[in-house]
Design a protein around this motif. Structure first.
Motif, PDB file in Angstrom:
ATOM      1  N   LEU A  73       0.829  -1.216   0.000  1.00 35.67           N
ATOM      2  CA  LEU A  73       0.000   0.000   0.000  1.00 35.67           C
ATOM      3  C   LEU A  73       0.860   1.261   0.000  1.00 35.67           C
ATOM      4  CD1 LEU A  73      -2.819  -1.095   2.472  1.00 35.67           C
ATOM      5  CD2 LEU A  73      -3.052  -0.665   0.018  1.00 35.67           C
ATOM      6  N   GLN A  74       1.933   1.247   0.774  1.00 33.09           N
ATOM      7  CA  GLN A  74       2.808   2.416   0.800  1.00 33.09           C
ATOM      8  C   GLN A  74       3.512   2.589  -0.541  1.00 33.09           C
ATOM      9  OE1 GLN A  74       5.355   2.620   4.208  1.00 33.09           O
ATOM     10  NE2 GLN A  74       5.931   4.730   3.792  1.00 33.09           N
ATOM     11  N   SER A  75       3.877   1.498  -1.177  1.00 27.14           N
ATOM     12  CA  SER A  75       4.519   1.569  -2.494  1.00 27.14           C
ATOM     13  C   SER A  75       3.547   2.117  -3.539  1.00 27.14           C
ATOM     14  CB  SER A  75       4.998   0.176  -2.895  1.00 27.14           C
ATOM     15  OG  SER A  75       5.468   0.177  -4.224  1.00 27.14           O
ATOM     16  N   THR A  76       2.291   1.692  -3.477  1.00 25.64           N
ATOM     17  CA  THR A  76       1.271   2.196  -4.409  1.00 25.64           C
ATOM     18  C   THR A  76       1.088   3.700  -4.230  1.00 25.64           C
ATOM     19  OG1 THR A  76       0.135   0.062  -4.381  1.00 25.64           O
ATOM     20  CG2 THR A  76      -1.134   1.969  -5.112  1.00 25.64           C
ATOM     21  N   ALA A  77       0.999   4.146  -2.987  1.00 24.69           N
ATOM     22  CA  ALA A  77       0.836   5.577  -2.720  1.00 24.69           C
ATOM     23  C   ALA A  77       2.065   6.364  -3.160  1.00 24.69           C
ATOM     24  CB  ALA A  77       0.561   5.809  -1.235  1.00 24.69           C
ATOM     25  N   ALA A  78       3.252   5.808  -2.940  1.00 24.38           N
ATOM     26  CA  ALA A  78       4.490   6.503  -3.310  1.00 24.38           C
ATOM     27  C   ALA A  78       4.612   6.625  -4.827  1.00 24.38           C
ATOM     28  CB  ALA A  78       5.695   5.777  -2.732  1.00 24.38           C
ATOM     29  N   SER A  79       4.234   5.587  -5.568  1.00 27.97           N
ATOM     30  CA  SER A  79       4.329   5.682  -7.030  1.00 27.97           C
ATOM     31  C   SER A  79       3.302   6.673  -7.573  1.00 27.97           C
ATOM     32  CB  SER A  79       4.176   4.304  -7.679  1.00 27.97           C
ATOM     33  OG  SER A  79       2.898   3.772  -7.463  1.00 27.97           O
ATOM     34  N   ALA A  80       2.115   6.712  -6.991  1.00 29.78           N
ATOM     35  CA  ALA A  80       1.119   7.712  -7.397  1.00 29.78           C
ATOM     36  C   ALA A  80       1.618   9.113  -7.056  1.00 29.78           C
ATOM     37  CB  ALA A  80      -0.219   7.437  -6.717  1.00 29.78           C
ATOM     38  N   HIS A  81       2.293   9.246  -5.939  1.00 25.05           N
ATOM     39  CA  HIS A  81       2.843  10.549  -5.541  1.00 25.05           C
ATOM     40  C   HIS A  81       3.941  10.998  -6.516  1.00 25.05           C
ATOM     41  CE1 HIS A  81       3.889  13.838  -2.893  1.00 25.05           C
ATOM     42  NE2 HIS A  81       5.153  13.440  -2.882  1.00 25.05           N
ATOM     43  N   ARG A  82       4.773  10.059  -6.945  1.00 22.71           N
ATOM     44  CA  ARG A  82       5.815  10.396  -7.929  1.00 22.71           C
ATOM     45  C   ARG A  82       5.184  10.873  -9.241  1.00 22.71           C
ATOM     46  NH1 ARG A  82       8.260   6.152  -5.569  1.00 22.71           N
ATOM     47  NH2 ARG A  82       7.560   4.635  -7.097  1.00 22.71           N
ATOM     48  N   ARG A  83       4.136  10.192  -9.681  1.00 27.42           N
ATOM     49  CA  ARG A  83       3.455  10.622 -10.909  1.00 27.42           C
ATOM     50  C   ARG A  83       2.875  12.022 -10.732  1.00 27.42           C
ATOM     51  NH1 ARG A  83       1.861   5.302 -10.779  1.00 27.42           N
ATOM     52  NH2 ARG A  83      -0.211   5.782  -9.991  1.00 27.42           N
ATOM     53  N   PHE A  84       2.321  12.274  -9.555  1.00 23.58           N
ATOM     54  CA  PHE A  84       1.766  13.593  -9.264  1.00 23.58           C
ATOM     55  C   PHE A  84       2.859  14.655  -9.329  1.00 23.58           C
ATOM     56  CE2 PHE A  84       0.845  17.100  -6.449  1.00 23.58           C
ATOM     57  CZ  PHE A  84      -0.483  17.394  -6.712  1.00 23.58           C
ATOM     58  N   MET A  85       3.953  14.395  -8.632  1.00 23.75           N
ATOM     59  CA  MET A  85       5.037  15.384  -8.566  1.00 23.75           C
ATOM     60  C   MET A  85       5.709  15.575  -9.924  1.00 23.75           C
ATOM     61  SD  MET A  85       4.642  16.489  -5.609  1.00 23.75           S
ATOM     62  CE  MET A  85       6.033  17.501  -5.190  1.00 23.75           C
ATOM     63  N   ASP A  86       5.737  14.515 -10.745  1.00 28.96           N
ATOM     64  CA  ASP A  86       6.300  14.655 -12.097  1.00 28.96           C
ATOM     65  C   ASP A  86       5.403  15.515 -12.986  1.00 28.96           C
ATOM     66  OD1 ASP A  86       8.450  13.092 -11.374  1.00 28.96           O
ATOM     67  OD2 ASP A  86       7.682  11.251 -12.335  1.00 28.96           O
ATOM     68  N   ALA A  87       4.098  15.433 -12.792  1.00 28.13           N
ATOM     69  CA  ALA A  87       3.158  16.201 -13.616  1.00 28.13           C
ATOM     70  C   ALA A  87       2.965  17.624 -13.107  1.00 28.13           C
ATOM     71  CB  ALA A  87       1.809  15.487 -13.661  1.00 28.13           C
ATOM     72  N   ALA A  88       3.322  17.892 -11.859  1.00 26.88           N
ATOM     73  CA  ALA A  88       3.076  19.215 -11.264  1.00 26.88           C
ATOM     74  C   ALA A  88       3.801  20.356 -11.979  1.00 26.88           C
ATOM     75  CB  ALA A  88       3.433  19.195  -9.782  1.00 26.88           C
ATOM     76  N   PRO A  89       5.062  20.232 -12.385  1.00 26.84           N
ATOM     77  CA  PRO A  89       5.719  21.367 -13.058  1.00 26.84           C
ATOM     78  C   PRO A  89       5.063  21.745 -14.390  1.00 26.84           C
ATOM     79  CG  PRO A  89       7.370  19.835 -12.253  1.00 26.84           C
ATOM     80  CD  PRO A  89       6.047  19.181 -12.073  1.00 26.84           C
ATOM     81  N   ALA A  90       4.667  20.741 -15.178  1.00 29.81           N
ATOM     82  CA  ALA A  90       4.004  21.040 -16.449  1.00 29.81           C
ATOM     83  C   ALA A  90       2.667  21.718 -16.201  1.00 29.81           C
ATOM     84  CB  ALA A  90       3.812  19.762 -17.258  1.00 29.81           C
ATOM     85  N   THR A  91       1.952  21.265 -15.179  1.00 27.66           N
ATOM     86  CA  THR A  91       0.673  21.893 -14.834  1.00 27.66           C
ATOM     87  C   THR A  91       0.906  23.325 -14.359  1.00 27.66           C
ATOM     88  OG1 THR A  91      -0.229  19.743 -14.215  1.00 27.66           O
ATOM     89  CG2 THR A  91      -1.390  21.670 -13.404  1.00 27.66           C
ATOM     90  N   ALA A  92       1.959  23.538 -13.594  1.00 30.88           N
ATOM     91  CA  ALA A  92       2.269  24.887 -13.113  1.00 30.88           C
ATOM     92  C   ALA A  92       2.564  25.829 -14.273  1.00 30.88           C
ATOM     93  CB  ALA A  92       3.443  24.838 -12.138  1.00 30.88           C
ATOM     94  N   ARG A  93       3.274  25.343 -15.292  1.00 35.79           N
ATOM     95  CA  ARG A  93       3.545  26.182 -16.465  1.00 35.79           C
ATOM     96  C   ARG A  93       2.250  26.547 -17.189  1.00 35.79           C
ATOM     97  NH1 ARG A  93       7.900  22.739 -16.636  1.00 35.79           N
ATOM     98  NH2 ARG A  93       6.950  21.337 -18.146  1.00 35.79           N
TER      99      ARG A  93
END
Length: 175
Positions: A73-93
């Motif tokens: 469960l922690q691994s699933t949440a961490a991988s979803a968090h990585r996807r979120f953080m990877d997409a955040a800069p493009a969304t910010a632009r």
């Protein structure tokens, strides 16, 4: 069978007898019995509570597969968090490009779509949180150890809180 004497059979006599008997119930006395506590009703002495030692109910050890389930469960949440953080800069632009534009512009629409995708990634990180809540509730009912579940839940909650901070900052810049 009950036999009534002849002199009582007349209605006048029965009414007179009833009046005499009932007059004893209707008195004009104001001397009613007191409702105060009587001496025999008084309690003497003091009650002392009895100290009964309370022993805590021991928690049973967690099931063997719980540690593996928590790691998953922690691994699933961490991988979803990585996807979120990877997409955040493009969304910010995209949000910065759409700031101050009309809601009918293509830039504003693109920023809204990017924000929706980011919120979707946030919800993927929150799914394991629901499973952790169920595990915690089940462990509580079974009187099993819950500390490992709580630690994992705290770690996932921290990831989601970080994502919420990013999202609220981006939404504020869209206004």
């Amino acid at each position: 069978m009950l036999s009534i004497p002849p002199y009582l059979r007349s209605p006048e006599m029965a009414i007179g007898l009833a009046a005499i008997l009932l007059s004893g119930c209707a008195s004009q006395s104001t001397a009613y019995p007191s409702l105060a506590v009587r001496d025999v009703e008084r309690v003497e002495g003091a009650f002392q509570p009895v100290d009964i030692p309370v022993e805590p109910i021991p928690e049973s050890p967690p099931p063997a597969d719980l540690v593996a389930r928590l790691a998953q469960l922690q691994s699933t949440a961490a991988s979803a968090h990585r996807r979120f953080m990877d997409a955040a800069p493009a969304t910010a632009r995209l949000v910065d490009a759409a700031a101050g534009t009309d809601v009918t512009s293509d830039r504003w629409a693109s920023a809204q779509v990017a924000l929706a995708s980011l919120e979707s990634a946030r919800s993927e990180a929150a799914v394991p949180l629901g499973d952790l809540d169920l595990l915690h509730a089940d462990a509580s009912i079974a009187l099993e150890q819950r500390q490992a579940i709580q630690d994992t839940r705290n770690a996932v909650t921290a990831l989601i809180a970080e994502e919420d901070t990013v999202l609220s900052g981006l939404r504020a810049r869209m206004r």
